[in-house]
Design an enzyme around this catalytic site. Structure first.
Site, PDB file in Angstrom:
ATOM      1  N   CYS A 136       0.600  -1.153   0.326  1.00 47.88           N
ATOM      2  CA  CYS A 136      -0.272  -0.155   0.188  1.00 47.88           C
ATOM      3  C   CYS A 136       0.792   0.999  -0.022  1.00 47.88           C
ATOM      4  O   CYS A 136       0.345   1.943   0.026  1.00 47.88           O
ATOM      5  CB  CYS A 136      -0.623   0.234   1.522  1.00 47.88           C
ATOM      6  SG  CYS A 136      -1.225  -1.098   1.458  1.00 47.88           S
ATOM      7  N   HIS A 152      -2.997   8.015   5.947  1.00 48.51           N
ATOM      8  CA  HIS A 152      -3.129   6.436   5.379  1.00 48.51           C
ATOM      9  C   HIS A 152      -4.365   5.700   6.028  1.00 48.51           C
ATOM     10  O   HIS A 152      -5.048   5.859   4.806  1.00 48.51           O
ATOM     11  CB  HIS A 152      -2.834   5.428   5.449  1.00 48.51           C
ATOM     12  CG  HIS A 152      -2.021   4.783   5.305  1.00 48.51           C
ATOM     13  ND1 HIS A 152      -1.917   3.881   3.607  1.00 48.51           N
ATOM     14  CD2 HIS A 152      -2.553   3.012   5.716  1.00 48.51           C
ATOM     15  CE1 HIS A 152      -1.922   2.881   3.456  1.00 48.51           C
ATOM     16  NE2 HIS A 152      -2.244   1.779   4.078  1.00 48.51           N
ATOM     17  N   GLU A 159      -1.626   5.511  13.476  1.00 52.15           N
ATOM     18  CA  GLU A 159      -1.187   7.043  12.766  1.00 52.15           C
ATOM     19  C   GLU A 159      -1.270   7.682  13.060  1.00 52.15           C
ATOM     20  O   GLU A 159      -0.550   8.692  13.096  1.00 52.15           O
ATOM     21  CB  GLU A 159      -1.915   6.590  11.461  1.00 52.15           C
ATOM     22  CG  GLU A 159      -1.485   7.617  10.450  1.00 52.15           C
ATOM     23  CD  GLU A 159      -2.151   7.665   9.323  1.00 52.15           C
ATOM     24  OE1 GLU A 159      -1.883   8.695   8.414  1.00 52.15           O
ATOM     25  OE2 GLU A 159      -3.084   7.003   8.815  1.00 52.15           O
ATOM     26  N   LYS A 204      -9.870   7.844   1.904  1.00 54.83           N
ATOM     27  CA  LYS A 204     -10.270   7.076   2.079  1.00 54.83           C
ATOM     28  C   LYS A 204     -11.583   6.177   2.198  1.00 54.83           C
ATOM     29  O   LYS A 204     -12.631   5.777   2.077  1.00 54.83           O
ATOM     30  CB  LYS A 204      -9.429   5.578   2.928  1.00 54.83           C
ATOM     31  CG  LYS A 204      -7.664   5.103   2.106  1.00 54.83           C
ATOM     32  CD  LYS A 204      -7.298   3.551   2.884  1.00 54.83           C
ATOM     33  CE  LYS A 204      -5.663   4.150   2.341  1.00 54.83           C
ATOM     34  NZ  LYS A 204      -5.249   5.202   2.364  1.00 54.83           N
ATOM     35  N   HIS A 240      -9.637   1.380  -0.284  1.00 55.62           N
ATOM     36  CA  HIS A 240      -8.885   1.122  -0.182  1.00 55.62           C
ATOM     37  C   HIS A 240      -7.736   1.007  -1.221  1.00 55.62           C
ATOM     38  O   HIS A 240      -8.208   0.187  -1.861  1.00 55.62           O
ATOM     39  CB  HIS A 240      -8.297   0.870   1.129  1.00 55.62           C
ATOM     40  CG  HIS A 240      -6.634   0.704   1.326  1.00 55.62           C
ATOM     41  ND1 HIS A 240      -5.526   1.432   0.853  1.00 55.62           N
ATOM     42  CD2 HIS A 240      -6.097   0.094   2.383  1.00 55.62           C
ATOM     43  CE1 HIS A 240      -4.117   1.025   1.175  1.00 55.62           C
ATOM     44  NE2 HIS A 240      -4.547   0.163   2.371  1.00 55.62           N
ATOM     45  N   PHE A 284       2.127  -3.270   3.737  1.00 56.96           N
ATOM     46  CA  PHE A 284       2.111  -4.624   4.319  1.00 56.96           C
ATOM     47  C   PHE A 284       3.531  -4.604   4.477  1.00 56.96           C
ATOM     48  O   PHE A 284       3.775  -4.809   3.163  1.00 56.96           O
ATOM     49  CB  PHE A 284       1.171  -5.710   3.700  1.00 56.96           C
ATOM     50  CG  PHE A 284      -0.022  -5.339   3.741  1.00 56.96           C
ATOM     51  CD1 PHE A 284      -0.497  -4.801   5.469  1.00 56.96           C
ATOM     52  CD2 PHE A 284      -1.158  -6.608   3.766  1.00 56.96           C
ATOM     53  CE1 PHE A 284      -1.809  -5.173   5.606  1.00 56.96           C
ATOM     54  CE2 PHE A 284      -2.061  -7.292   4.263  1.00 56.96           C
ATOM     55  CZ  PHE A 284      -2.418  -6.444   5.408  1.00 56.96           C
TER      56      PHE A 284
END
Length: 416
Positions: A167, A307, A318, A339, A344, A403
């Site tokens: 991502c 994010h 975050e 998002k 996402h 990830f």
């Protein structure tokens, strides 16, 4: 090349194909109006899946940007990239010809690549045998083909690469392109992130690792970053592309400048395959390194495009990272997750979110976080709930975390 030799790099073209619009104008209007792009999956029969909703791109016609034969030989993620890149070039007014082509490069990131083609060809292999597999399977599937085909269709013969960092891929692509122009290896770069992973296997896989929402009966409110009732992210698809140029070239051709890109920070948690390190130390270091690279201080930051995935792990982590990196200034900064509207996009998220961040700088408007009805007590910053906001945006950051522990922050500043 020394720091003293570094070139200033500006954003002269933008394009986005997203669940809330297939042009820059549609995408920006969708963000400003708090438009929801999430709905029931139509790209395949998801009736037997645990998660049956996604942020799909609607009404996309690749043949508006390429002929039918070429479109049939591309996976959807590459169609997105080639189409948006042509839109971004047109938006910038950049003309690519035999003289400047070697100085113009492409970096397009993706997290998944051509998964739909792989799934389809696996079915053909199992039911009809190996001799019936398409000779285009491999070039349609491999992740670098978005960048390669973009170069073929635009004529850009400079540096060409593909970032595959889950991502964070789109943001890594933009950051790497920034470095190439900054250090004189290219005069312009076509860069961003693309993804088309709303497929049966992808949805099943993300659901199996308990990453996706199960709010199938209420797609309009399923993506809810920083809200205490969030239960996972909503998978999206699409692409965001930026044209980055050496300032001198942009000035010489009197290009419109949306913003200047001034910082790039990247780190790794080195902690877990999917989970962020508790406390957000790795993400905080990416923000800190980005600010240091840009020569900025925490009090200069106006806005952060977070994010903000709408997962239990990301959102408080975050938030903690932003507070760790910015200190008390974190409470003075507008932070929002787009998002909440698009879902996402995995490797495409950094692309469309960098576009949103550059537009925030250019227009002095901040996109909202929709569906933030009941804030998580651990998430206590200003997330611009529900409604976009007019405010001066001098400096804006865009965060992307992937990830594998990949952390990326980009910094954009108003061009002076």
């Amino acid at each position: 090349m020394t720091t003293l030799d570094s070139k200033r790099v500006v954003v002269t073209g933008l394009a986005a194909i997203t669940p809330i619009g297939n042009t820059l104008a549609e995408y920006w209007q969708g963000l400003m109006s708090g438009q929801n792009g999430i709905g029931t999956i139509t790209l395949f029969d998801a009736s037997h899946h645990d998660c049956r909703i996604a942020g799909e791109v609607k009404g996309f016609n690749p043949e508006a940007f390429m002929d039918r034969k070429d479109a049939k030989r591309m996976d959807r993620f590459a169609q997105f990239a080639v189409s948006a890149s042509q839109q971004a070039i047109a938006d910038s007014g950049l003309v690519i010809n035999d003289l400047n082509a070697p100085d113009i490069g492409v970096i397009i990131g993706t997290g998944i690549g051509g998964l739909k083609v792989l799934e389809d060809q696996q079915e053909i292999y199992l039911t009809r045998g190996p001799d019936r597999c398409s000779p285009f399977m491999i070039p349609m599937m491999i992740a670098n083909m978005a960048a390669g085909l973009t170069a073929i269709h635009t004529g850009a013969k400079g540096p060409n690469s593909c970032t595959v960092t889950a991502c964070a891929a789109g943001s890594n692509a933009i950051g790497d392109a920034f470095r190439l122009v900054q250090r004189g290896y290219a005069k312009a770069m076509i860069c961003g992130g693309t993804e088309a992973a709303v497929t049966p296997l992808s949805v099943a896989g993300f659901a199996a690792c308990r990453a996706l929402t199960s709010r199938n009966d209420d797609p309009a409110h399923a993506s809810r970053p920083f809200d205490r009732d969030r239960d996972g992210f909503v998978l999206g698809e699409g692409v965001g592309v930026l044209i980055l140029e050496e300032l001198e070239q942009a000035q010489a051709r009197r290009a419109r400048i949306y913003a200047e890109i001034v910082g790039y920070g990247l780190t790794c948690d080195a902690y877990h395959m999917t989970a962020p390190v508790p406390g957000g130390a790795g993400a905080a270091r990416a923000i800190e390194l980005c600010l240091k690279d840009a020569g900025l201080t925490p009090d200069q930051v106006s806005y952060i495009n977070a994010h903000g995935t709408s997962t239990g792990a990301n959102d408080p982590t975050e938030t903690a990272a932003i507070k760790k990196a910015l200190g008390n200034n974190a409470y003075q900064v507008a932070v929002s997750s787009t998002k909440s509207m698009t879902g996402h996009l995995l490797g495409g998220s950094g692309g469309i979110e960098a576009v949103a961040t550059a537009m925030a700088v250019a227009n002095d408007r901040v996109p909202p976080t929709i569906n933030l009805d009941n804030p998580d007590p651990e998430c206590d910053l200003d997330y611009v709930p529900h409604t976009s906001r007019a405010q001066t945006v001098e400096v804006a950051l865009s965060n992307s975390f992937g990830f594998g522990g990949h952390n990326v922050t980009l910094a954009f500043r108003k061009y002076h």
